[in-house]
Design a protein around this motif. Structure first.
Motif, PDB file in Angstrom:
ATOM      1  N   PRO A   1      68.732  -9.466 -17.163  1.00 41.22           N
ATOM      2  CA  PRO A   1      67.805 -10.399 -16.507  1.00 41.22           C
ATOM      3  C   PRO A   1      67.792 -10.126 -14.992  1.00 41.22           C
ATOM      4  O   PRO A   1      68.826  -9.878 -14.387  1.00 41.22           O
ATOM      5  CB  PRO A   1      68.396 -11.782 -16.814  1.00 41.22           C
ATOM      6  CG  PRO A   1      69.171 -11.567 -18.083  1.00 41.22           C
ATOM      7  CD  PRO A   1      69.737 -10.170 -17.973  1.00 41.22           C
ATOM      8  N   GLY A   2      66.596 -10.145 -14.414  1.00 42.29           N
ATOM      9  CA  GLY A   2      66.456  -9.870 -12.989  1.00 42.29           C
ATOM     10  C   GLY A   2      66.347  -8.385 -12.669  1.00 42.29           C
ATOM     11  O   GLY A   2      66.201  -8.010 -11.514  1.00 42.29           O
ATOM     12  N   TRP A   3      66.405  -7.553 -13.687  1.00 45.42           N
ATOM     13  CA  TRP A   3      66.289  -6.105 -13.521  1.00 45.42           C
ATOM     14  C   TRP A   3      65.020  -5.643 -14.209  1.00 45.42           C
ATOM     15  O   TRP A   3      64.451  -6.343 -15.045  1.00 45.42           O
ATOM     16  CB  TRP A   3      67.501  -5.382 -14.113  1.00 45.42           C
ATOM     17  CG  TRP A   3      68.756  -5.543 -13.313  1.00 45.42           C
ATOM     18  CD1 TRP A   3      69.279  -6.710 -12.816  1.00 45.42           C
ATOM     19  CD2 TRP A   3      69.646  -4.510 -12.918  1.00 45.42           C
ATOM     20  NE1 TRP A   3      70.439  -6.456 -12.147  1.00 45.42           N
ATOM     21  CE2 TRP A   3      70.692  -5.124 -12.188  1.00 45.42           C
ATOM     22  CE3 TRP A   3      69.666  -3.132 -13.117  1.00 45.42           C
ATOM     23  CZ2 TRP A   3      71.748  -4.388 -11.650  1.00 45.42           C
ATOM     24  CZ3 TRP A   3      70.723  -2.405 -12.585  1.00 45.42           C
ATOM     25  CH2 TRP A   3      71.737  -3.031 -11.851  1.00 45.42           C
ATOM     26  N   VAL A   4      64.571  -4.434 -13.891  1.00 47.84           N
ATOM     27  CA  VAL A   4      63.410  -3.819 -14.527  1.00 47.84           C
ATOM     28  C   VAL A   4      63.859  -2.491 -15.110  1.00 47.84           C
ATOM     29  O   VAL A   4      64.722  -1.820 -14.548  1.00 47.84           O
ATOM     30  CB  VAL A   4      62.252  -3.631 -13.509  1.00 47.84           C
ATOM     31  CG1 VAL A   4      62.660  -2.760 -12.347  1.00 47.84           C
ATOM     32  CG2 VAL A   4      61.015  -3.061 -14.183  1.00 47.84           C
ATOM     33  N   ARG A   5      63.312  -2.133 -16.270  1.00 49.05           N
ATOM     34  CA  ARG A   5      63.591  -0.805 -16.829  1.00 49.05           C
ATOM     35  C   ARG A   5      62.338   0.026 -16.648  1.00 49.05           C
ATOM     36  O   ARG A   5      61.239  -0.421 -16.963  1.00 49.05           O
ATOM     37  CB  ARG A   5      63.983  -0.881 -18.307  1.00 49.05           C
ATOM     38  CG  ARG A   5      64.423   0.480 -18.859  1.00 49.05           C
ATOM     39  CD  ARG A   5      64.985   0.379 -20.252  1.00 49.05           C
ATOM     40  NE  ARG A   5      63.978  -0.127 -21.166  1.00 49.05           N
ATOM     41  CZ  ARG A   5      64.245  -0.892 -22.213  1.00 49.05           C
ATOM     42  NH1 ARG A   5      65.477  -1.252 -22.487  1.00 49.05           N
ATOM     43  NH2 ARG A   5      63.274  -1.304 -23.008  1.00 49.05           N
ATOM     44  N   ILE A   6      62.498   1.232 -16.113  1.00 45.44           N
ATOM     45  CA  ILE A   6      61.352   2.117 -15.904  1.00 45.44           C
ATOM     46  C   ILE A   6      61.532   3.394 -16.710  1.00 45.44           C
ATOM     47  O   ILE A   6      62.643   3.797 -17.027  1.00 45.44           O
ATOM     48  CB  ILE A   6      61.142   2.453 -14.410  1.00 45.44           C
ATOM     49  CG1 ILE A   6      62.294   3.277 -13.862  1.00 45.44           C
ATOM     50  CG2 ILE A   6      60.923   1.201 -13.592  1.00 45.44           C
ATOM     51  CD1 ILE A   6      62.045   3.821 -12.464  1.00 45.44           C
ATOM     52  N   LYS A   7      60.388   3.992 -17.047  1.00 44.01           N
ATOM     53  CA  LYS A   7      60.373   5.338 -17.612  1.00 44.01           C
ATOM     54  C   LYS A   7      60.266   6.275 -16.419  1.00 44.01           C
ATOM     55  O   LYS A   7      59.248   6.292 -15.727  1.00 44.01           O
ATOM     56  CB  LYS A   7      59.184   5.536 -18.543  1.00 44.01           C
ATOM     57  CG  LYS A   7      59.258   4.729 -19.805  1.00 44.01           C
ATOM     58  CD  LYS A   7      58.035   5.008 -20.669  1.00 44.01           C
ATOM     59  CE  LYS A   7      58.060   4.164 -21.910  1.00 44.01           C
ATOM     60  NZ  LYS A   7      56.864   4.390 -22.739  1.00 44.01           N
ATOM     61  N   VAL A   8      61.315   7.019 -16.156  1.00 51.42           N
ATOM     62  CA  VAL A   8      61.354   7.913 -14.998  1.00 51.42           C
ATOM     63  C   VAL A   8      60.481   9.128 -15.284  1.00 51.42           C
ATOM     64  O   VAL A   8      60.625   9.784 -16.306  1.00 51.42           O
ATOM     65  CB  VAL A   8      62.804   8.341 -14.681  1.00 51.42           C
ATOM     66  CG1 VAL A   8      62.843   9.343 -13.536  1.00 51.42           C
ATOM     67  CG2 VAL A   8      63.651   7.121 -14.363  1.00 51.42           C
TER      68      VAL A   8
END
Length: 143
Positions: free
Chosen positions: A41-48
């Motif tokens: 929570p409070g984080w974002v996951r990105i596709k690098v």
């Protein structure tokens, strides 16, 4: 508690990443399948999509970092990509292009990364993400 926004379908269990297996030369780098990070929570996951190589990462690979650095590790400080999953109230949505200084994550050489939402900045580069991997490093270290 905020809801999660995610791309359609579940993220795969593993992703490809550059891994520093031990201190050493370029032969210490291996491409491996590693677990996809679970977004906090409070984080974002990105596709690098692209990343830059920072001097501190070279120092880590050589084994010249602080004793707290452990191996194997997935290095990474800055990169560009697209949002994979974020809190609903973060202002970020799956598919949005972001550039980031990945403070605290150290997973920039992977297909997916999790990082504090504060570290993700929206960008508009169209299909030119590949060439933007070192953009942040160049902009922030220009003297």
């Amino acid at each position: 508690m905020s809801q999660s926004t995610a791309t359609s379908g579940a993220a795969p269990a593993t992703m490809r990443a550059v891994v520093v297996t031990r201190p050493g030369g370029l032969d210490a780098l291996e491409i491996k399948d590693v677990p996809v990070p679970v977004r906090k929570p409070g984080w974002v996951r990105i596709k690098v999509k692209a990343f830059g190589v920072n001097e501190s990462e070279v120092t880590t690979r050589k084994g010249e970092s602080d004793a707290v650095v452990t191996y194997p590790r997935v290095p990474g400080i800055e990169g560009v990509g697209v949002v994979d999953e974020a809190d609903e109230d973060s202002g970020l949505r799956p598919g949005q292009q972001v550039a980031t200084m990945m403070g605290g994550s150290h997973r920039g050489r992977s297909h997916r990364d999790d990082l504090p939402t504060l570290n993700a900045r929206l960008i508009s580069l169209g299909e030119r993400l590949f060439g933007a991997g070192g953009l942040l490093r160049a902009a922030l270290t220009d003297r």
